[in-house]
Design a protein around this motif. Structure first.
Motif, PDB file in Angstrom:
ATOM      1  N   GLN A 143       0.851  -1.268   0.063  1.00  0.00           N
ATOM      2  CA  GLN A 143      -0.061   0.065  -0.059  1.00  0.00           C
ATOM      3  C   GLN A 143       0.869   1.219   0.029  1.00  0.00           C
ATOM      4  O   GLN A 143       0.725   2.258  -0.540  1.00  0.00           O
ATOM      5  N   LEU A 144       1.870   1.100   0.817  1.00  0.00           N
ATOM      6  CA  LEU A 144       2.820   2.439   0.652  1.00  0.00           C
ATOM      7  C   LEU A 144       3.411   2.448  -0.479  1.00  0.00           C
ATOM      8  O   LEU A 144       3.449   3.738  -1.156  1.00  0.00           O
ATOM      9  N   VAL A 145       3.937   1.480  -1.207  1.00  0.00           N
ATOM     10  CA  VAL A 145       4.547   1.629  -2.351  1.00  0.00           C
ATOM     11  C   VAL A 145       3.693   2.117  -3.608  1.00  0.00           C
ATOM     12  O   VAL A 145       3.796   2.955  -4.603  1.00  0.00           O
ATOM     13  N   ARG A 146       2.434   1.658  -3.451  1.00  0.00           N
ATOM     14  CA  ARG A 146       1.260   2.116  -4.417  1.00  0.00           C
ATOM     15  C   ARG A 146       1.240   3.299  -4.348  1.00  0.00           C
ATOM     16  O   ARG A 146       0.973   3.926  -5.477  1.00  0.00           O
ATOM     17  N   GLN A 147       1.379   4.222  -3.242  1.00  0.00           N
ATOM     18  CA  GLN A 147       1.093   5.595  -2.965  1.00  0.00           C
ATOM     19  C   GLN A 147       2.346   6.450  -3.983  1.00  0.00           C
ATOM     20  O   GLN A 147       2.117   7.554  -4.396  1.00  0.00           O
ATOM     21  N   GLY A 148       3.355   5.555  -4.184  1.00  0.00           N
ATOM     22  CA  GLY A 148       4.260   6.028  -5.168  1.00  0.00           C
ATOM     23  C   GLY A 148       3.891   6.610  -6.448  1.00  0.00           C
ATOM     24  O   GLY A 148       4.589   7.307  -7.181  1.00  0.00           O
ATOM     25  N   ARG A 149       2.797   5.852  -6.694  1.00  0.00           N
ATOM     26  CA  ARG A 149       2.338   6.020  -8.118  1.00  0.00           C
ATOM     27  C   ARG A 149       1.363   7.180  -8.486  1.00  0.00           C
ATOM     28  O   ARG A 149       0.777   7.236  -9.506  1.00  0.00           O
ATOM     29  N   PHE A 150       1.175   7.862  -7.257  1.00  0.00           N
ATOM     30  CA  PHE A 150       0.041   9.031  -7.423  1.00  0.00           C
ATOM     31  C   PHE A 150       0.159  10.236  -8.499  1.00  0.00           C
ATOM     32  O   PHE A 150      -0.604  10.361  -9.162  1.00  0.00           O
ATOM     33  N   ALA A 151       1.559  10.514  -8.739  1.00  0.00           N
ATOM     34  CA  ALA A 151       1.817  11.153  -9.749  1.00  0.00           C
ATOM     35  C   ALA A 151       1.383  10.780 -11.190  1.00  0.00           C
ATOM     36  O   ALA A 151       1.127  11.576 -12.079  1.00  0.00           O
ATOM     37  N   HIS A 152       1.416   9.461 -11.385  1.00  0.00           N
ATOM     38  CA  HIS A 152       1.112   8.788 -12.532  1.00  0.00           C
ATOM     39  C   HIS A 152      -0.444   8.601 -12.787  1.00  0.00           C
ATOM     40  O   HIS A 152      -0.991   8.802 -13.562  1.00  0.00           O
ATOM     41  N   VAL A 153      -1.043   8.177 -11.625  1.00  0.00           N
ATOM     42  CA  VAL A 153      -2.425   8.032 -11.704  1.00  0.00           C
ATOM     43  C   VAL A 153      -3.414   8.794 -11.009  1.00  0.00           C
ATOM     44  O   VAL A 153      -4.466   8.803 -11.301  1.00  0.00           O
ATOM     45  N   GLY A 154      -2.856   9.730 -10.314  1.00  0.00           N
ATOM     46  CA  GLY A 154      -3.908  10.859  -9.592  1.00  0.00           C
ATOM     47  C   GLY A 154      -4.406  10.170  -8.469  1.00  0.00           C
ATOM     48  O   GLY A 154      -4.397   9.049  -8.076  1.00  0.00           O
TER      49      GLY A 154
END
Length: 262
Positions: free
Chosen positions: A95-106
């Motif tokens: 879940q933490l690592v998924r947050q790193g994709r915020f800039a790409h998925v919004g």
């Protein structure tokens, strides 16, 4: 990837925290900022990451001025890891690592195949695949720090900026984190800029170092050049000498402090 700062000045009121600071990071290299407490290391790092606005000078990343870049666009190129990042203990590593994709998925975006691949890849690069379902509470200090690095890697940045990534960790975990950073540089071509408190750690892992004192740059160059300069002793106010740990001249020298007792 071109990443540089030119003649930065940063003031806090009347205090000049950073004075005429310039730096160029070679692509796929590790650069460490070192110096005594209050020397301007964190100020320089925050300015390089676009978190502090200099009163003079500019920071550029791939020809763009960092201060003018939209946050989302910057996050796709540069990942910043503060000294003590915070997240709920109940959050899992994945879940933490998924947050790193915020800039790409919004905020409400769907995770595409490339996003899942980036998350999986980040976990693998940091040796956390088998720990993906564990909560942050269940991790050791080194594992937790690797999880934050994995979250930064999930952004797929060309530059990774870290503020004292080994602080508050036992020596074994410190080595663990530094090994991950070294591997990212050598295998993935990620450029790393970081503040390190331990001079010997900085000299052993970095391609280039910058020594700061009272906001001013005293030295920029490699570990061997720093060892010959005499600046470590004078700047930190300690007695000691540099020793070669083996006959491999490519290996960084080690600073042996002379203790005033014993």
């Amino acid at each position: 990837m071109q990443y540089s700062a030119t003649a930065l000045n940063v003031r806090y009121g009347r205090h000049m925290a950073l004075d005429n600071f310039s730096l160029a990071i070679a692509p796929g290299s590790i650069h460490a900022l070192i110096g005594p407490n209050g020397s301007g290391k964190s100020t320089a790092l925050h300015a390089m990451a676009g978190l502090v606005t200099p009163s003079q000078g500019r920071v550029e990343l791939d020809g763009e001025v960092v201060a003018s870049m939209p946050r989302k666009a910057l996050a796709k190129k540069l990942a910043f890891l503060p000294q003590q990042p915070l997240a709920p203990d109940e959050m899992t590593v994945e879940q933490l690592v998924r947050q790193g994709r915020f800039a790409h998925v919004g905020l409400l975006g769907r995770y595409r195949a490339e996003d899942i691949h980036a998350i999986t890849h980040a976990l693998a690069c940091t040796g956390l695949t088998s720990l993906a379902e564990r909560t942050l509470r269940e991790l050791s200090g080194g594992e937790r720090q690797r999880a934050w690095i994995a979250a930064a890697l999930a952004q797929e940045p060309s530059v990774l900026v870290l503020d004292e990534p080994t602080s508050f960790l036992d020596i074994g975990y410190q080595v663990e984190v530094l090994e991950v950073l070294h591997r990212l540089r050598s295998e993935k071509g990620v450029s790393v800029l970081m503040v390190l408190h331990d001079v010997n750690q900085a000299m052993s892992i970095s391609d280039q170092l910058t020594l700061l004192c009272q906001g001013r740059t005293l030295f920029q160059g490699d570990a061997h050049g720093l060892a010959k300069s005499g600046l470590v002793e004078r700047t930190f106010g300690v007695s000691g000498h540099f020793v070669d740990l083996d006959d491999n001249r490519a290996r960084a020298p080690h600073f042996d402090i002379t203790l005033p007792f014993g």
